[in-house]
Scaffold this active site. Structure first.
Site, mmCIF file in Angstrom:
data_model
loop_
_atom_site.group_PDB
_atom_site.id
_atom_site.type_symbol
_atom_site.label_atom_id
_atom_site.label_comp_id
_atom_site.label_asym_id
_atom_site.label_seq_id
_atom_site.Cartn_x
_atom_site.Cartn_y
_atom_site.Cartn_z
ATOM 1 N N GLU A 77 0.971 -1.258 0.071
ATOM 2 C CA GLU A 77 -0.100 0.006 0.089
ATOM 3 C C GLU A 77 0.922 1.264 0.116
ATOM 4 O O GLU A 77 1.777 1.432 0.420
ATOM 5 C CB GLU A 77 -0.913 0.080 1.231
ATOM 6 C CG GLU A 77 -2.078 -1.073 1.186
ATOM 7 C CD GLU A 77 -2.858 -0.982 2.507
ATOM 8 O OE1 GLU A 77 -4.089 -1.392 2.186
ATOM 9 O OE2 GLU A 77 -2.398 -0.740 3.424
ATOM 10 N N CYS B 72 3.421 8.442 0.537
ATOM 11 C CA CYS B 72 3.911 7.521 1.506
ATOM 12 C C CYS B 72 3.899 6.143 0.871
ATOM 13 O O CYS B 72 2.983 5.670 0.382
ATOM 14 C CB CYS B 72 2.771 7.401 2.533
ATOM 15 S SG CYS B 72 3.300 6.578 3.969
ATOM 16 N N CYS C 195 6.157 -6.803 7.237
ATOM 17 C CA CYS C 195 7.391 -6.212 7.922
ATOM 18 C C CYS C 195 7.730 -7.063 8.908
ATOM 19 O O CYS C 195 7.131 -7.846 9.642
ATOM 20 C CB CYS C 195 6.886 -4.818 8.641
ATOM 21 S SG CYS C 195 8.086 -3.847 9.332
ATOM 22 N N CYS D 180 1.641 -1.162 15.527
ATOM 23 C CA CYS D 180 1.621 -1.018 14.267
ATOM 24 C C CYS D 180 0.918 -2.231 13.501
ATOM 25 O O CYS D 180 1.022 -3.316 13.623
ATOM 26 C CB CYS D 180 2.899 -0.811 13.585
ATOM 27 S SG CYS D 180 3.135 -0.809 11.508
ATOM 28 N N CYS E 98 6.186 -3.919 15.667
ATOM 29 C CA CYS E 98 6.053 -2.994 16.553
ATOM 30 C C CYS E 98 4.535 -3.036 17.265
ATOM 31 O O CYS E 98 3.731 -3.382 16.332
ATOM 32 C CB CYS E 98 6.179 -1.860 16.093
ATOM 33 S SG CYS E 98 8.047 -1.383 15.311
ATOM 34 N N CYS F 125 -0.932 6.594 9.467
ATOM 35 C CA CYS F 125 0.247 5.885 9.717
ATOM 36 C C CYS F 125 0.023 4.708 10.679
ATOM 37 O O CYS F 125 -0.895 4.607 11.440
ATOM 38 C CB CYS F 125 1.016 6.708 10.816
ATOM 39 S SG CYS F 125 1.855 8.119 10.083
#
Ligand code: SAH
Length: 347
Positions: free
Chosen positions: A87, A102, A109, A116, A113, A334
Site C-alpha cells: 500500500e 507515502c 514487515c 503498528c 512493533c 500511519c
C-alpha cells in the site's frame, strides 16, 4: 534485469557487457525514467535494441484499488507480479502545491512493533528496487492525471526501509539521477525503527541530504522494549551515538517520531528521559497520535493528551510538533496499512 530499479552506474556496464556502446545507456535510462515510455520505442538504438530488449525484464506495479478520504488523501493498493500487494498513500497539501507519496519498502514487515498494523502481518518478502520505483511512477501518473505533481516521498508505508537497504538505496539512486527526471533529495524521507549499521551506511551513501526519521517512541529503554521488539537489541544510548555522528548538511535536522500512546509513553518521567536523550541532538520530535486498527491493544489519545505531551516536551526545551493524522477513514494513516485486514477494522 529490471531496468526500473537499475541505477545508471549499473546499467552502463551491463549494456557494455552486451557490446552496446556507452552512449546508448543514457538513451535507455532517459526513455525508461524521464519519458517513462516503452523501451521498444527508444529512438536511435539501431541493432542494439534487440539485445537490450532481451536483457530487460518487465516490472509490474499496478494500482488495483484506491480509497479516498474526505481530507483528500488517497490510499493506493499496488498489485505486484506475484499477486502480492503493498500500500501507499497520496497526500496532497495545498500549501506550496506539495503532493507526498507515502510508499512501501517491503511486503509486510519483520519488526513487529506492537502499535503498528503492518507489524501484525510479518514479513512476506522484500520489494525490489524496481517495485519501489514502480510505486513512485504509478502514483506520479495518478497525481498528474488530476493536475498535480508528486513532489515528496516518505518511506513510511509498509516495511522497514533499512531492513531492505540495498533495494531502497538503488531505488533512490535511480530517482535522484539526472539522466532521468531527478527528484530533489531533500524532499525524500526515510523512516527507520533504528538499524544502527544501516543508518550509518545511509548517512555515508547520501551524505545526510536525504531526510532521516527515527521512530523512537519512548524516553527509556524499558518503555521502548515494551512496544518495539528491536529495542531489546538496540539501546537508546547506541541510537543516540549513531545519530550524533549522522551528517546534517545545510539546514537539515533529524526527525524523531513519537507515537503518543496514553498511559504507555506520555508520563512526566518518560518525557524527562526523552528530553535528556534529545539534549545535543539536532532534531525535532514529531508527535503522532496513535491511529487505531482492528485488534490493537492501545487507545488513541484525545486531542488534549496530545497537546499536553507537546507542551510537556516544549517546557523541557525539546523542539516538538504534532503530526495530526490524515487518511484515517480510508485506513491510510500511519500504521494502518495492512491491506484486506485493515478494511474490516473501524477507524
Ligand atoms: N519501519 C519504519 C516506517 C514505519 S511507518 C519505521 O519504523 O520508522 C512510519 C511511522 O508510523 C513510524 O514512526 C511508525 O512507528 C508510525 N506508526 C506505526 N503504527 C502507527 C499507528 N498505529 N499510529 C500512529 N503511528 C504509527
Amino acid at each position: 534485469m529490471q531496468l526500473l530499479g537499475t541505477p545508471f552506474d549499473q546499467l552502463a556496464p551491463a549494456l557494455s557487457a552486451l557490446g552496446v556502446p556507452e552512449v546508448h545507456a543514457s538513451k535507455v535510462f532517459r526513455q525508461v525514467h524521464h519519458f517513462r515510455a516503452p523501451l521498444a520505442d527508444t529512438p536511435g538504438l539501431g541493432k542494439h535494441l534487440a539485445p537490450i530488449l532481451d536483457l530487460a525484464e518487465p516490472t509490474t506495479v499496478d494500482i488495483v484499488e484506491s480509497h479516498r478520504s474526505s481530507d483528500g488523501t488517497e490510499r493506493l493498493v499496488f498489485g505486484l507480479a506475484d499477486g502480492k500487494q503493498v500500500e501507499g498513500v497520496l497526500i496532497p497539501n495545498p500549501i506550496g502545491d506539495r503532493v507526498t507519496l507515502c510508499l512501501s519498502s517491503q511486503v509486510g514487515c519483520a519488526m513487529a512493533c506492537a502499535f503498528c498494523a503492518t507489524g501484525t502481518l510479518g514479513l512476506a518478502r522484500n520489494l525490489s528496487a524496481a517495485e519501489i520505483v514502480g510505486q513512485v511512477y504509478a502514483a506520479d501518473a495518478r497525481a498528474t492525471a488530476s493536475g498535480q505533481r508528486l513532489t515528496h516521498l516518505v518511506f513510511m508505508g509498509m516495511g522497514e526501509p533499512l531492513h531492505n537497504y540495498e533495494a531502497v538505496r538503488d531505488a533512490l539512486s535511480v530517482l535522484f539521477d539526472s539522466h532521468g527526471r531527478p527528484m530533489d533529495m531533500r524532499r525524500v524521507t526515510v523512516s527507520t525503527v533504528g538499524l544502527l549499521q544501516k543508518i550509518r551506511r545511509f548517512g555515508e551513501d547520501f551524505g545526510g541530504r536525504v531526510q532521516l526519521a527515527l521512530s523512537l517512541h519512548a524516553g527509556t529503554d524499558e518503555t521502548r522494549a515494551r512496544i518495539l521488539p528491536i529495542a531489546k537489541t538496540v539501546s537508546m544510548a547506541e541510537l543516540r551515538e549513531t545519530l550524533l555522528a549522522h551528517p546534517l548538511p545545510g539546514s537539515r535536522h533529524l526527525m524523531i517520531e513519537y507515537v503518543v500512546l496514553p498511559g504507555v509513553n506520555d508520563a512526566p518521567e518518560e518525557l524527562d528521559a526523552l528530553a535528556a536523550w534529545m539534549d545535543g541532538i539536532d532534531g525535532i520530535v514529531n508527535l503522532i497520535p496513535f491511529n487505531p486498527f482492528a485488534g490493537a491493544s492501545f487507545r488513541s489519545p484525545t486531542t488534549e493528551e496530545v497537546v499536553a505531551t507537546l507542551h510537556g516536551l516544549r517546557e523541557r526545551g525539546v523542539p516538538a510538533k504534532i503530526r495530526w493524522p490524515r487518511g484515517r477513514e480510508a485506513h491510510g494513516a500511519c500504521g494502518q496499512l495492512m491491506l484486506a485486514k485493515g478494511a474490516s477494522g473501524g477507524a
